[in-house]
Design an enzyme around this catalytic site. Structure first.
Site, PDB file in Angstrom:
ATOM      1  N   ASP A  29      -3.099  25.725  10.931  1.00  0.00           N
ATOM      2  CA  ASP A  29      -4.351  25.023  10.477  1.00  0.00           C
ATOM      3  C   ASP A  29      -5.375  26.182  10.648  1.00  0.00           C
ATOM      4  O   ASP A  29      -5.097  27.171  11.078  1.00  0.00           O
ATOM      5  CB  ASP A  29      -4.300  23.919  11.504  1.00  0.00           C
ATOM      6  CG  ASP A  29      -5.961  23.309  11.690  1.00  0.00           C
ATOM      7  OD1 ASP A  29      -6.463  22.862  10.508  1.00  0.00           O
ATOM      8  OD2 ASP A  29      -6.617  23.733  12.564  1.00  0.00           O
TER       9      ASP A  29
ATOM     10  N   ASP B  84      -9.376  25.896  10.773  1.00  0.00           N
ATOM     11  CA  ASP B  84     -10.622  25.582  11.513  1.00  0.00           C
ATOM     12  C   ASP B  84      -9.952  25.433  13.050  1.00  0.00           C
ATOM     13  O   ASP B  84      -9.600  24.456  13.283  1.00  0.00           O
ATOM     14  CB  ASP B  84     -11.406  24.524  11.292  1.00  0.00           C
ATOM     15  CG  ASP B  84     -12.136  24.670   9.920  1.00  0.00           C
ATOM     16  OD1 ASP B  84     -12.564  25.674   9.840  1.00  0.00           O
ATOM     17  OD2 ASP B  84     -11.823  23.820   8.933  1.00  0.00           O
TER      18      ASP B  84
ATOM     19  N   GLY C 213      -9.921  18.325  12.139  1.00  0.00           N
ATOM     20  CA  GLY C 213      -9.034  17.986  11.186  1.00  0.00           C
ATOM     21  C   GLY C 213      -8.950  16.997  10.189  1.00  0.00           C
ATOM     22  O   GLY C 213      -8.165  16.628   9.308  1.00  0.00           O
TER      23      GLY C 213
HETATM   24  P1  B16 Z   1     -14.737  20.500   4.706  1.00  0.00           P
HETATM   25  P2  B16 Z   1      -8.696  22.015   9.479  1.00  0.00           P
HETATM   26  C1  B16 Z   1     -10.949  20.816   8.835  1.00  0.00           C
HETATM   27  O1  B16 Z   1     -10.325  21.757   8.764  1.00  0.00           O
HETATM   28  C2  B16 Z   1     -11.971  20.714   9.866  1.00  0.00           C
HETATM   29  O2  B16 Z   1     -11.176  20.577  11.443  1.00  0.00           O
HETATM   30  C3  B16 Z   1     -12.696  19.333   9.876  1.00  0.00           C
HETATM   31  O3  B16 Z   1     -13.643  19.277  10.955  1.00  0.00           O
HETATM   32  C4  B16 Z   1     -13.383  19.223   8.581  1.00  0.00           C
HETATM   33  O4  B16 Z   1     -14.051  17.940   8.434  1.00  0.00           O
HETATM   34  C5  B16 Z   1     -12.278  19.253   7.342  1.00  0.00           C
HETATM   35  O5  B16 Z   1     -11.440  20.368   7.720  1.00  0.00           O
HETATM   36  C6  B16 Z   1     -12.781  19.216   6.172  1.00  0.00           C
HETATM   37  O6  B16 Z   1     -13.759  20.347   5.855  1.00  0.00           O
HETATM   38  O7  B16 Z   1     -15.742  19.812   4.820  1.00  0.00           O
HETATM   39  O8  B16 Z   1     -14.785  22.241   4.833  1.00  0.00           O
HETATM   40  O9  B16 Z   1     -13.791  20.159   3.540  1.00  0.00           O
HETATM   41  O10 B16 Z   1      -8.785  21.743  10.924  1.00  0.00           O
HETATM   42  O11 B16 Z   1      -7.704  21.219   9.003  1.00  0.00           O
HETATM   43  O12 B16 Z   1      -8.502  23.480   9.258  1.00  0.00           O
HETATM   44 MG    MG Z   2      -8.351  22.568  12.907  1.00  0.00          MG
END
Ligand code: B16
Ligand code: MG
Length: 215
Positions: free
Chosen positions: A10, A12, A47
């Protein structure tokens, strides 16, 4: 113990500190709309896709919003977020992450990204890891966000591996469930380090003994 031939990270909260940028972007948008939002609510967004995150934030709203308004709110948050991640550098890679990536490469284990974020390409470029992975699966290529396993199944497919041969590294409860739903083992770190559903646990990539997980 099954043999692990690929590790899907993952992004973020696992490899990079973008989780606070997400919080600040949503907080700015919510404050402008007079919608209550705090760090506890933000934990539930880990996520989760952008529009699903907005739906969680709107649970505290005092009026309903049209689909068009929702799209514009999400776009506004994303603009604030993109402004913040424009300042990211390799210094924002989380402790231990580079050592783990180097160890896996040395052991001939394939590595991939499995992120819900549509901003994945920008983030990887900012931190200088745009060419570091054998495969990248992200929010731009999927229709179902975590806990649906789609993004991890796509990453495994791009690595040409079976799900059972892959280990997922996640910081979100939704991501732990996604990995399990996809038939993969999962290492929970950070916010997911105490998730009892995870196969393995670690405070951060800096403290996990990958050699003992990989056998
Ligand atoms: P975006 P991951 C996720 O990334 C984040 O944890 C989550 O908080 C966010 O809403 C989601 O990506 C979508 O992100 O707005 O940049 O498309 O943890 O799956 O890497
Ligand atoms: Mg994450």
């Amino acid at each position: 113990m099954k043999k692990i031939d690929g590790v899907i990270f993952d992004l973020d909260g696992v490899l990079v500190t973008t989780d606070d940028c997400h919080y600040l972007g949503w907080k700015r948008m919510a404050d402008e709309e007079n919608i209550y939002f705090d760090r506890a609510i933000n934990e539930r967004l880990r996520g989760v896709s952008r529009m699903d995150s907005l739906a969680i934030i709107l649970e505290k709203a005092t009026r309903s919003y049209t689909e068009d308004e929702k799209q514009r709110m999400a776009a506004r948050k994303n603009a604030y977020y993109v402004e913040l991640i424009g300042k990211l550098t390799a210094n924002d890679i989380l402790p231990g992450a580079m050592d783990v990536l180097n160890l896996l490469k040395k052991r001939g284990i394939k590595i991939a990204i499995g992120s819900s974020s549509k901003n994945t390409p920008i983030i990887l470029k900012q931190i200088g890891l745009e060419n570091a992975f054998d495969a990248v699966a992200d929010g731009n290529q999927i229709t179902h966000s975590k806990p649906n396993p789609e993004v991890f199944l796509l990453a495994a497919k791009l690595l040409k591996l079976n799900p059972a041969e892959c280990l997922v590294v996640e910081d979100a409860d939704a991501g732990v469930e996604a990995a399990l739903n996809g038939g993969m083992s999962v290492l929970g770190v950070g916010s997911a380090s105490k998730n009892q559903r995870a196969t393995y646990h670690g405070e951060s990539l800096a403290t996990v003994d990958f050699n003992s997980i990989l056998g």
